[in-house]
Design an enzyme around this catalytic site. Structure first.
Site, PDB file in Angstrom:
ATOM      1  N   ASP A  80      49.029  67.770  88.741  1.00 43.17           N
ATOM      2  CA  ASP A  80      48.468  69.116  88.768  1.00 43.17           C
ATOM      3  C   ASP A  80      49.492  70.167  88.362  1.00 43.17           C
ATOM      4  OD1 ASP A  80      46.042  68.121  89.493  1.00 43.17           O
ATOM      5  OD2 ASP A  80      46.105  68.815  91.567  1.00 43.17           O
ATOM      6  N   ASN A 154      46.703  78.831  90.886  1.00 47.22           N
ATOM      7  CA  ASN A 154      46.547  78.435  92.282  1.00 47.22           C
ATOM      8  C   ASN A 154      46.698  79.604  93.247  1.00 47.22           C
ATOM      9  OD1 ASN A 154      45.908  75.740  92.210  1.00 47.22           O
ATOM     10  ND2 ASN A 154      47.927  74.992  92.783  1.00 47.22           N
ATOM     11  N   ARG A 182      53.375  90.456 110.451  1.00 47.71           N
ATOM     12  CA  ARG A 182      54.675  89.782 110.604  1.00 47.71           C
ATOM     13  C   ARG A 182      54.410  88.284 110.602  1.00 47.71           C
ATOM     14  NH1 ARG A 182      57.769  90.703 115.317  1.00 47.71           N
ATOM     15  NH2 ARG A 182      59.615  90.250 114.053  1.00 47.71           N
ATOM     16  N   ALA A 198      47.515  76.942 100.499  1.00 41.59           N
ATOM     17  CA  ALA A 198      46.646  77.670 101.427  1.00 41.59           C
ATOM     18  C   ALA A 198      45.977  76.730 102.421  1.00 41.59           C
ATOM     19  CB  ALA A 198      45.594  78.461 100.649  1.00 41.59           C
TER      20      ALA A 198
END
Length: 298
Positions: A80, A154, A182, A198
């Site tokens: 990929d 991506n 934060r 993710a």
């Protein structure tokens, strides 16, 4: 046999050991086998320029602009990461891409190398499914000036330094203040990238047809700071408020160092990447296979 595609650019995984060896030989042999197969199908074959240098194969070499001008298909042999790199460069030329997986996961390089001929032959004759993926366009703004820009297929990731503590990030969407966060960082991912970094950070998977992005914090200080799904027409701005040695990464393949006050602005690109898949391909079968769902079942 007559191929629907007249001139095919072959792109390979060319980061091989400097002294050659088994890895180099395997990559070269794979590229050569695919090139010979394409010629038997009646295709003219060229190599992407870096692939030509890395493989040493005796075919004409073309840079991405040359591929865009002369070729009607790019065939990627690798993983990929190889596909992400060339996909961003060819998107502006509207060149379709087919991926032969020589890596590990292969979410977008979905033809197994071991039986590529049987799968690829009907595709070259026009039996394929087309899948378009939206790109992200990102800029790093400093004192009102753009100091870095890049495309991403991506994700765009703002990260803390390797040896530093958390960063504090001010997030705006379409000019509206969302929150100061934060965390170790923040990911803006496309549907294509929702199964990459993710996902490992706890974000949802988005179907490629969803016109959306996902905003995923990395190890947030406040546990109520959760992933957020946005329309991809939104403009996301991430400002570095505090933190040392922070950076912005684009598909983890290009990087910009950030200073306090720098703003990373992410928008939808007007360009899309065109993937061609074998007939019968669908997203859910890819998820089952790559994520090992339903193992032991039918």
């Amino acid at each position: 046999m007559n191929s629907r595609f007249r001139h095919v650019a072959l792109v390979g995984k060319y980061h091989v050991p400097a002294a050659g060896g088994a890895g180099h030989d395997s990559a070269r042999e794979s590229l050569q086998a695919v090139a010979h197969f394409l010629e038997r199908q009646g295709c003219q074959v060229s190599l992407e320029s870096a692939t030509a240098i890395g493989s040493g194969l005796d075919y004409p070499a073309l840079d991405p602009a040359g591929i865009g001008a002369h070729c009607d298909l790019a065939l990627v042999v690798g993983g990929d990461g190889t596909m992400l790199g060339i996909g961003r460069q060819l998107a502006c030329h509207d060149i379709p891409l087919i991926g032969i997986n020589q890596g590990r996961l292969g979410f977008v390089t979905d033809i197994p190398l071991e039986n590529f001929e049987a799968t690829l032959a009907p595709m070259l004759r026009g039996a394929y499914t087309e899948d378009r993926r939206t790109l992200m366009e990102a800029q790093v703004m400093r004192d009102g000036e753009c100091v870095f820009k890049a495309l991403a297929m991506n994700d765009v990731v703002v990260n803390r330094g390797a040896t530093s503590g958390m960063v504090e990030l001010r997030v705006e969407i379409d000019g509206h203040f969302v929150a100061n966060q934060r965390a170790d960082g923040l990911i803006v991912a496309s549907p294509t990238g929702s199964t990459a970094y993710a996902l490992s950070a706890g974000g949802p998977m988005l179907h490629p047809a969803v016109a959306g992005w996902v905003l995923v914090p990395i190890a947030p200080h406040t546990l109520s700071n959760r992933p957020l799904v946005l329309a991809d027409a939104a403009e996301v701005t991430i400002e570095l408020v505090a933190g040392r040695d922070a950076s912005a990464n684009f598909d983890m393949q290009s990087l910009a160092s950030l200073l306090h006050g720098d703003r990373v602005v992410v928008r939808r690109s007007r360009h899309q990447v065109r993937f061609l898949h074998p007939e019968g391909w669908n997203y859910f079968s890819t998820l089952r296979r790559k994520l090992h769902w339903n193992e032991g079942g039918s």
